[in-house]
Design an enzyme around this catalytic site. Structure first.
Site, short mmCIF file in Angstrom:
data_model
loop_
_atom_site.label_atom_id
_atom_site.label_comp_id
_atom_site.label_asym_id
_atom_site.label_seq_id
_atom_site.Cartn_x
_atom_site.Cartn_y
_atom_site.Cartn_z
N LYS A 1 1.24 -10.59 -0.35
CA LYS A 1 -0.02 -10.27 -1.04
C LYS A 1 -0.75 -9.09 -0.40
O LYS A 1 -1.64 -8.51 -1.02
CB LYS A 1 -0.92 -11.50 -1.08
CG LYS A 1 -0.38 -12.57 -2.01
CD LYS A 1 -1.33 -13.76 -2.16
CE LYS A 1 -0.79 -14.77 -3.14
NZ LYS A 1 0.35 -15.55 -2.60
N ASP A 2 -0.37 -8.72 0.83
CA ASP A 2 -0.94 -7.53 1.45
C ASP A 2 -0.77 -6.30 0.58
O ASP A 2 -1.66 -5.45 0.50
CB ASP A 2 -0.24 -7.25 2.80
CG ASP A 2 -0.77 -8.15 3.92
OD1 ASP A 2 -1.93 -8.56 3.85
OD2 ASP A 2 0.02 -8.44 4.85
#
Ligand SMILES: *Cc1c(COP(=O)(O)O)cnc(C)c1O
Length: 439
Positions: free
Chosen positions: A107-108
């Site tokens: 998700k970074d």
């Protein structure tokens, strides 16, 4: 590029409008009006292109003209700063390690890209407050993704007792333009408070609120980039090979929807696997043709505990609601916790590779399906195993070392405003001016 709603193909918006609004009014999802094809020359060069270079080529048509080529190049250089290596686990099974970013989860990528887009669109005299409710991983990725950006504040709202210690440290100790509110309640309570904030007139007059929801196009689209990068690396290792299957451990199905969009742009992936835990709505749909959302059940792969996958309409849109066409490309697979645990243990013993509970589902799906599909396979390793330290240590019976990114949080000072599950108090807090690390 313009975007329409999956519920109403007539109403179009620009990229900028779609990013700022997040969701169309009719509760559909934003979807690109056209899907560009990448030229053969791009795929020939792909094995030698850097991540930022791939990102620029892939994303340019989707963000133009709202983001200039020059700005996009800068954004890609800032976002794709960590490696996403393809690692061989055993013959014909590779792991795409998406956990080398600041919060050790895939998700970074989306959170960092979205933060820079919002910043590019923010008006200097009207700072944006990003409100995000989290059950753990999203809050840390968003807070870290937006950290230090001018003109944007982030408020993470989370259940006081509902997140792991490591997760909590990742969004309560950053300070600067981020702050955290711990609610005496559940994740659903947090989500309800955030929702109510968005519909509160007085609050919206005073504050320029925005959401960093996972269905935002600026979080969804950049996920395509690592599928291209995976294929490039795989071609480097197997120059003669043609066909490949990619297994995607899925919850809300944003990641898989991005992979399928990449395929539509020309990425030569033969099959995808929709791999889930016991929340098997989509594998069931692929088998029976009946789509039945349900309440989520808790599993050891908890980032995938989703009973009503919010990105699934995008997958339907990509295949024109044609179940047969979908079934030809996407294979369903699901497993229970016992099998996840035994797989982690076995692969650690036999191959010396440490799977996390989510990646283990992807690995296992390949091991079981590849003999029929007759291609090599890549699974997405979506988070670092140390993020699930407690369950991993129980499974492996040994201590797990934290990676550097997570070690730095140890011993840092938490800054949290704790409060009861009560909208009036929550609103009062948001109405105050922002001070560093607190509200
Ligand atoms: C969010 C998440 C997933 C699920 O991704 P979707 O895009 O929601 O399908 C899988 N693994 C991990 C570790 C996650 O954080």
């Amino acid at each position: 590029m313009n975007y329409y709603s999956t519920n109403d193909s007539a109403a179009e918006m620009s990229f900028k409008e779609a990013v700022i609004k997040g969701l169309p009014h009719d509760k559909g999802l934003f979807f690109p009006k056209e899907i560009p094809s990448l030229p053969a020359s791009f795929f020939e060069q792909l094995p030698s292109l850097s991540l930022p270079a791939i990102a620029f080529e892939v994303l340019q048509p989707f963000v133009a003209p709202d983001i200039t080529a020059e700005d996009l190049q800068k954004i890609c250089d800032e976002v794709f700063t960590f490696p996403i290596p393809l690692v061989e686990v055993e013959k014909n099974i590779y792991s795409l390690e998406l956990f080398h970013g600041p919060t050790c989860a895939f998700k970074d990528v989306g959170a960092r890209f979205m933060s820079r887009c919002l910043q590019a669109f923010a008006e200097p005299d009207r700072p944006v407050t990003v409100l995000v409710a989290t059950s753990g991983d999203t809050g840390s990725a968003v807070a870290n993704g937006f950290l230090g950006l001018e003109n944007i504040d982030v408020v993470v709202v989370y259940p006081q007792l509902g997140v792991s210690e490591i997760q909590e440290m990742q969004f309560t100790t950053l300070g600067q333009n981020t702050s955290a509110v711990g609610i005496e309640g559940t994740f659903d309570d947090c989500q309800a408070l955030v929702k109510q904030a968005f519909s509160d007139e007085e609050l919206n007059q005073k504050k320029n609120l925005s959401s960093a929801n996972s269905i935002n196009v600026a979080r969804w689209l950049p996920q395509m980039v690592y599928y291209f990068h995976a294929w490039g690396q795989w071609k480097n290792l197997n120059p003669e090979a043609e066909e490949v299957t990619i297994a995607v451990p899925s919850g809300n199905f944003g990641n898989l929807a991005a992979g399928l969009l990449a395929r539509q742009m020309g990425l030569p992936v033969t099959y995808f696997v929709a791999a889930t835990n016991r929340n098997k709505i989509v594998p069931d749909y692929l088998e029976t043709g009946v789509y039945t959302p349900a309440s989520s059940v808790c599993t050891i792969a908890n980032a995938m505990d989703v009973g009503s996958p919010n990105n699934f309409p995008r997958i339907q849109e990509l295949f024109g609601d044609d179940l047969e066409a979908l079934q030809k490309v996407v294979k369903g697979f699901w497993v229970d916790d016992e099998k996840i645990k035994s797989t982690i243990k076995l692969v650690h013993q036999e191959n010396g590779y440490m799977l996390d509970p989510h990646g283990a589902i992807g690995y296992l799906s390949l091991q079981q399906l590849l003999p029929d599909l007759k291609t090599p396979g890549i699974f997405l390793e979506t988070a670092h195993p140390a993020k699930f330290k407690k369950s991993m240590e129980e499974v492996l019976g040994q201590e797990i070392e934290l990676p550097e990114q997570l070690k730095v949080f140890k011993g840092r000072q938490k800054q949290v405003t704790d409060m009861p599950n009560d909208f009036a108090g929550f609103k009062m807090l948001l109405m105050q001016e922002h001070k560093e690390g607190t509200l």
